[in-house]
Design a protein around this motif. Structure first.
Motif, short mmCIF file in Angstrom:
data_model
loop_
_atom_site.label_atom_id
_atom_site.label_comp_id
_atom_site.label_asym_id
_atom_site.label_seq_id
_atom_site.Cartn_x
_atom_site.Cartn_y
_atom_site.Cartn_z
N GLY A 75 27.61 -33.57 70.07
CA GLY A 75 27.14 -32.15 70.38
C GLY A 75 27.72 -31.47 71.76
N GLY A 76 28.06 -32.50 72.42
CA GLY A 76 28.68 -32.19 73.89
C GLY A 76 28.95 -33.21 74.53
N THR A 77 29.28 -32.90 76.03
CA THR A 77 29.67 -34.02 76.96
C THR A 77 28.92 -34.00 78.25
OG1 THR A 77 31.53 -32.82 77.83
CG2 THR A 77 31.93 -34.28 76.00
N PHE A 78 28.86 -34.95 78.76
CA PHE A 78 28.17 -35.03 80.25
C PHE A 78 29.37 -35.45 81.12
CE2 PHE A 78 26.44 -38.01 83.65
CZ PHE A 78 25.67 -36.95 84.24
N VAL A 79 29.71 -34.46 81.83
CA VAL A 79 30.91 -34.80 82.84
C VAL A 79 30.39 -35.01 84.42
CG1 VAL A 79 32.93 -33.97 83.86
CG2 VAL A 79 32.40 -33.22 81.60
N ALA A 80 30.90 -36.49 84.71
CA ALA A 80 30.30 -36.71 86.17
C ALA A 80 31.13 -37.40 87.08
CB ALA A 80 28.98 -37.38 85.98
N MET A 81 31.13 -37.50 88.34
CA MET A 81 31.84 -38.13 89.25
C MET A 81 31.05 -38.72 90.54
SD MET A 81 34.82 -36.31 91.50
CE MET A 81 35.85 -35.96 89.76
N PRO A 90 36.76 -48.20 93.37
CA PRO A 90 37.09 -47.40 94.49
C PRO A 90 38.40 -46.57 94.30
CG PRO A 90 37.83 -49.57 95.14
CD PRO A 90 36.90 -49.82 93.83
N HIS A 91 38.48 -45.82 93.08
CA HIS A 91 39.51 -45.03 92.54
C HIS A 91 38.92 -43.76 92.08
CE1 HIS A 91 43.88 -45.34 90.78
NE2 HIS A 91 43.26 -43.93 90.33
N LEU A 92 39.49 -42.70 92.55
CA LEU A 92 38.80 -41.24 91.91
C LEU A 92 39.07 -41.44 90.43
CD1 LEU A 92 37.82 -38.59 92.07
CD2 LEU A 92 40.27 -37.82 92.32
N HIS A 93 37.47 -41.34 89.79
CA HIS A 93 37.52 -41.04 88.30
C HIS A 93 36.56 -40.35 87.95
CE1 HIS A 93 35.14 -44.54 89.32
NE2 HIS A 93 34.23 -44.32 88.35
N THR A 94 36.60 -39.55 87.00
CA THR A 94 35.80 -38.62 86.20
C THR A 94 35.20 -39.25 84.77
OG1 THR A 94 36.69 -37.02 87.22
CG2 THR A 94 35.21 -36.23 85.63
#
Length: 135
Positions: A75-81, A90-94
């Motif tokens: 149905g959709g997504t959850f986007v988080a960081m 310890p590496h930028l990731h979404t």
């Protein structure tokens, strides 16, 4: 670990590999089809991402937020960081997590699961990559 995935020396179920970043399945997904998006360069937090790279990186995240539902039928997504606190690598990731109504996800408690086989993981990656390519 994520630098190794970007470099190709660590195996991953890749969904996208662009100049703006690399996207691959999380090995311990909240829900199957959970994608991680990382910049090509090693950066630890969002504030380390150069301003000139914001549009490209988040453009990739945005395209994946559309491709996950299109490819998986959710149905959709959850986007988080996370930035340092609760950041397991310890590496930028979404995170781009597939969501369906009544899936049980509440607040910021993220139960984790696993893929039964590599073939199952590959099928999820292929469906998302296919939807991304079609967009």
């Amino acid at each position: 670990m994520f630098c190794g995935i970007v470099a190709g020396s660590v195996p991953a179920f890749r969904v996208a590999d662009t100049t703006d970043g690399v996207a691959f399945l999380d090995t311990r997904p909240v829900f199957k089809g959970h994608v991680l998006v990382v910049p090509r360069a090693h950066l630890e937090t969002l504030t380390d991402l150069p301003t000139g790279e914001l549009a490209g990186y988040f453009g990739l995240v945005r395209r994946l937020a559309a491709a996950v539902p299109a490819g998986l039928g959710c149905g959709g997504t959850f986007v988080a960081m996370n930035n340092r606190v609760s950041q397991s690598v310890p590496h930028l990731h979404t995170h781009v997590v597939p969501r369906t109504r009544g899936d049980g996800l509440r607040g910021f408690f993220w139960p984790r699961t696993r893929y039964a086989t590599d073939d199952e993981a590959r099928s999820y990656a292929d469906r998302i990559a296919g939807a991304l390519a079609a967009a």
